[in-house]
Design a protein around this motif. Structure first.
Motif, PDB file in Angstrom:
ATOM      1  N   ARG B 155     105.408  90.150  53.936  1.00 30.63           N
ATOM      2  CA  ARG B 155     103.959  89.941  54.044  1.00 30.63           C
ATOM      3  C   ARG B 155     103.282  91.036  54.878  1.00 30.63           C
ATOM      4  N   ILE B 156     101.993  91.086  54.717  1.00 32.86           N
ATOM      5  CA  ILE B 156     101.155  91.941  55.570  1.00 32.86           C
ATOM      6  C   ILE B 156     100.727  91.128  56.786  1.00 32.86           C
ATOM      7  N   ASP B 157     100.786  91.753  57.950  1.00 29.11           N
ATOM      8  CA  ASP B 157     100.303  91.100  59.161  1.00 29.11           C
ATOM      9  C   ASP B 157      98.811  91.400  59.277  1.00 29.11           C
ATOM     10  N   GLU B 158      97.983  90.398  58.955  1.00 27.61           N
ATOM     11  CA  GLU B 158      96.534  90.655  58.861  1.00 27.61           C
ATOM     12  C   GLU B 158      95.928  90.994  60.222  1.00 27.61           C
ATOM     13  N   ALA B 159      96.501  90.454  61.273  1.00 27.25           N
ATOM     14  CA  ALA B 159      95.958  90.749  62.608  1.00 27.25           C
ATOM     15  C   ALA B 159      96.162  92.225  62.940  1.00 27.25           C
ATOM     16  N   VAL B 160      97.344  92.743  62.572  1.00 30.06           N
ATOM     17  CA  VAL B 160      97.591  94.169  62.793  1.00 30.06           C
ATOM     18  C   VAL B 160      96.667  95.008  61.914  1.00 30.06           C
ATOM     19  N   ALA B 161      96.523  94.628  60.666  1.00 28.71           N
ATOM     20  CA  ALA B 161      95.646  95.386  59.755  1.00 28.71           C
ATOM     21  C   ALA B 161      94.225  95.431  60.300  1.00 28.71           C
ATOM     22  N   ALA B 162      93.751  94.301  60.785  1.00 32.60           N
ATOM     23  CA  ALA B 162      92.389  94.252  61.319  1.00 32.60           C
ATOM     24  C   ALA B 162      92.273  95.111  62.570  1.00 32.60           C
ATOM     25  N   SER B 163      93.320  95.092  63.381  1.00 34.37           N
ATOM     26  CA  SER B 163      93.328  95.882  64.604  1.00 34.37           C
ATOM     27  C   SER B 163      93.275  97.380  64.268  1.00 34.37           C
ATOM     28  N   GLU B 164      94.035  97.778  63.270  1.00 30.59           N
ATOM     29  CA  GLU B 164      94.022  99.193  62.866  1.00 30.59           C
ATOM     30  C   GLU B 164      92.661  99.588  62.294  1.00 30.59           C
ATOM     31  N   GLN B 165      92.114  98.679  61.485  1.00 31.21           N
ATOM     32  CA  GLN B 165      90.827  98.958  60.853  1.00 31.21           C
ATOM     33  C   GLN B 165      89.751  99.197  61.918  1.00 31.21           C
TER      34      GLN B 165
END
Lengths: 313, 313, 313, 313
Positions: B155-165
């Motif tokens: 899976r994608i870790d959405e919290a990390v993705a949002a943090s990077e974004q």
């Protein structure tokens, strides 16, 4: 694992034929007058195994100026002298930039990125020179190459050495620049004298393939059985050849050929197939990154046909 | 050649013990807020063979953010889509400079040096995106990784993705800079959306080791026997990992470890021992070059003890 | 010291005639579509004195896109807002490299070298924007220029602004890059919106010459007698124009013309002869450094014939 | 316009008092052993007018090593020899980068950015040397400085020259680097011999202020009335001093002081107030950019109090 001599012989002969037929040959190096006189039509290849058996084709008995390929041997010698303290003066990373040499030296305060770019090889030569006269240091380098090649007839081409000495301003700039950061111990002209002379060593493909065997066979010189370096050091020198052996074409060489290799502007390349063979190719025309154009193509065909890439079957 | 499971098991366990005992652990990446929260005391290792057998130790079942390691999978996908035309947009040479990324882009007119630095991976993501919606492209990348790992739970870790974004200004700068040279086809925010999300995929060492097997075994996904890439492409991806997989520590990794590998700032490293095994290690603390400190040390011990270096016995 | 109007009139007319006759006109800027449509055959010149008297010739009443010349006015405004704290975000040294902008930003951790290169002017715009809506900030900039020019009819060319907004990837890269170092306070698109619009202000030579008078006359707007900046600040802005006003052609402009000046890619140049006059020239064709080719030549003739160089009689 | 001697005298005395009281004095240059021995507590100032009248204070009669300030005189000489053909070998733009010298030389193929950085001054020295013996060329430079200063007692400090010669590796690197691009005509050691010696000329503030007068007064040496250069050339040399005279602190010097000036690492600065005076200051402690710390501050106070900025009243 013994080489299938018959198979190798047939592939080597095929490749020499194919290279002879090609019309794209690159450009002979122009910056050293003596080198620019070499006939671009030549191509040689030699494959040496651990028994000292050599399979060759083309102009494999013609001596050429090995140039930067000696950097492999001077690195080996210097590691023998200084061990890992060598890495205080020289890095281990690809130069990785068409903006080579002196820019990098300024950004990294005089420490060359690796021992296979000119600045790095000059620093390595300076280390070998320390405590010796230039003539002695040069003799030690030449004898070492004669030893690993098992051939006492290998010589320095004095005309090439003189030509480099006369036109070596860029290398002088590199050397003085490093000296300004305290990287060089000896008088710059002494170090450069040794450097220009060892770059001017002339070898045939046969001699060069034989000289590289210790890197293919765990650090042992197979003819004599004597240890040149321990197996770990042989692996590490191979790793440096893979990442840094072809200037700013190192990535491409790894991608296409898949062997550790070191090229020289004389058009030679020494390539190592660990456990399989030591290989030398030579063709004077260079590509844009300064590496032998047909030499690289020949090695790509060889590894593909013989399955020698270190990156998988 | 089948793995000696007993021997590998014992070496892997030894190494996990040694890593647990070390107090030098590097620094956890601080620039992505989500990543900086990870406990630096963790260490995991997993070795997968062609039978799908996994030998593991330490925190090998803890999912971590693979970050740049996905660059290996996106490159594989993009080569499948575009073949060698990919190389019009991205080079194949080590970045070779601590002055990374954007300086190089200016000198080389917007062409990133290789697909494993951020700029290069953004260009590769842009290619995968073309003709698709971001959501579709991201789905394709995720499914590809699930397929090669033979594990649909990745899976994608959405919290990390949002943090990077939220904190991805440097990557935005790279993307707009390439766009100014015409290298990017899609709206920058679309491409970056896909990029930030695939970097945020979370995997365990076990999953990552399984996902890398096609590179160790000639391009085949061993569980299904299906061809992911042909053997030549697998070798070439391995070659790129060797020369470019560890940013400006690639030369050192090749020198010490002697395997193709790709690191991520999450502390993971995928390493390939062609014909032997696919290996994943993870420890969150990074060295100065941004690579997992204990991960690199563990791999160095592993290749030394098992004789897996590609550079010789 | 009053201008010798008769003498200036005759020199200005002569120069306009000479410029009309020249066939070397440089190249019209191609990178902003709207600008590339401008007829390269045009040339205008205007000289304004402290009485608001304007001596003009050629196409001095044709409005052109002032582009980077607004950087002088936004710097003046920002110094009024932030005083010397501005210099925490922007340097005062010539960029001094054909390798402009983003390379320098990486080496100097996001701080632009001066307020007259794009990165610097974006940082200055960001400062003006802080605490405001983009529309308000833009209004403030426009009103300030109308005030110093004493002309409320000066307008933004919306077609040019839209053209820049569509093609501004390089400026976006600069802005996000600075943001990654914490130099920018506002959302990048807001700051760039204001930046693209103030660069798109259109002025005639007459208007521009009038607008520059406060720099020629100790910081006072002569029509109203109101202080725009104190005399020291006026001198300092002039000094920055001299050292940094013509990108990597600033040294040459100082050498040949000998006046503080600021050029724009629309082909305009504002030059200041302290105590003598404010001068605007315009010709759309640019030289290799991106400065108006005939504009520079015209100013060189003007200062030579009138003895206005700041570097001696 | 005659100097108000009384007013200048009072300002100069005030400034000398203020400088004496300051505790921030910068750092004495360490890289030339002879220079590092100088007492940092010293400060001298001298202002010369067109009558040869000198107003001085502090240590204005103590000789110091003028170092790079001779670059102004060698440029003047070389322009006399070669005219504008000099500019084929040397540029006229600020170096504009803390990454000085050799990086720039690589990017611009051996052409130094301006005659006031080391590389540029070495190229200028090489031009003066051509067709002469080093001893003759050096004699010519020394006699020229004696002539413009109207003082035959000015000498070279041989201890400083020898110290520079022993430690000049960076300058050797620059020279050989330029030679590799064909910029240098003479043997590098000959050119550097002349260069190191003219940098080692020792002068007092009084002598230096007198020597600069031709630049303040339209190119004429006022004592003899003889033309050193024509007025245009004097203006142009002043312009180069303004844009390039203080290394990577040139922009800041223009911003704060507002006069053309040239600094040396010995702590001297020659500044020109066109039509007003020639000024020399000296204080051995340097700022981060390598310019005299108190020297710059003293000149800033002087121009502010006397209204001598070239950028306006």
């Amino acid at each position: 694992m013994a080489l299938d001599h018959h198979r190798v012989q047939s592939v080597v002969a095929e490749i020499a034929d194919e290279m002879r037929a090609r019309t794209d040959r690159g450009e002979v190096a122009g910056y050293i007058p003596e080198l620019s006189k070499v006939d671009p039509g030549q191509f040689g290849i030699a494959v040496a195994d651990d028994q000292g058996f050599v399979i060759a084709a083309g102009d494999s008995e013609t001596a050429f100026s090995v140039q930067s390929i000696t950097k492999v041997f001077t690195l080996t010698l210097a590691l023998g002298i200084a061990g890992d303290t060598l890495w205080r003066r020289v890095g281990r990373e690809p130069s990785g930039s068409p903006f080579n040499s002196i820019v990098q030296l300024e950004f990294e305060r005089g420490i060359p990125r690796n021992p296979f770019i000119n600045a790095g090889a000059i620093a390595v030569t300076d280390l070998i020179l320390s405590g010796h006269q230039p003539r002695e240091a040069l003799g030690e380098i030449l004898r070492f190459i004669q030893f690993v090649a098992d051939d006492p007839t290998i010589r320095i081409d004095e005309a090439v050495a003189a030509s480099e000495q006369r036109t070596g301003e860029r290398n002088r700039a590199l050397a003085y620049y490093m000296k300004s950061f305290g990287i060089m111990e000896n008088p710059v002209e002494y170090t450069l004298g040794v450097y220009f002379h060892h770059c001017a060593i002339a070898m045939t493909c046969r001699q060069l393939a034989l000289a590289g065997r210790f890197l293919a066979y765990g650090g042992r010189q197979p003819s004599t059985g004597r240890t040149v370096v321990n197996p770990e050091r042989a692996r590490r020198i191979n790793a440096l050849m893979l990442t840094c052996g072809h200037y700013d074409g190192s990535g491409d060489f790894a991608y296409r050929v898949g062997l550790p290799g070191k090229s020289g502007v004389g058009g030679g390349i020494l390539a190592i197939a660990p456990g399989q063979a030591s290989i030398a190719v030579w063709s004077p025309g260079l590509d844009a990154a300064g590496n032998s154009h047909l030499g690289r193509i020949a090695l790509e065909l060889l590894t593909k046909r013989l399955g020698w890439s270190i990156f998988g079957a």
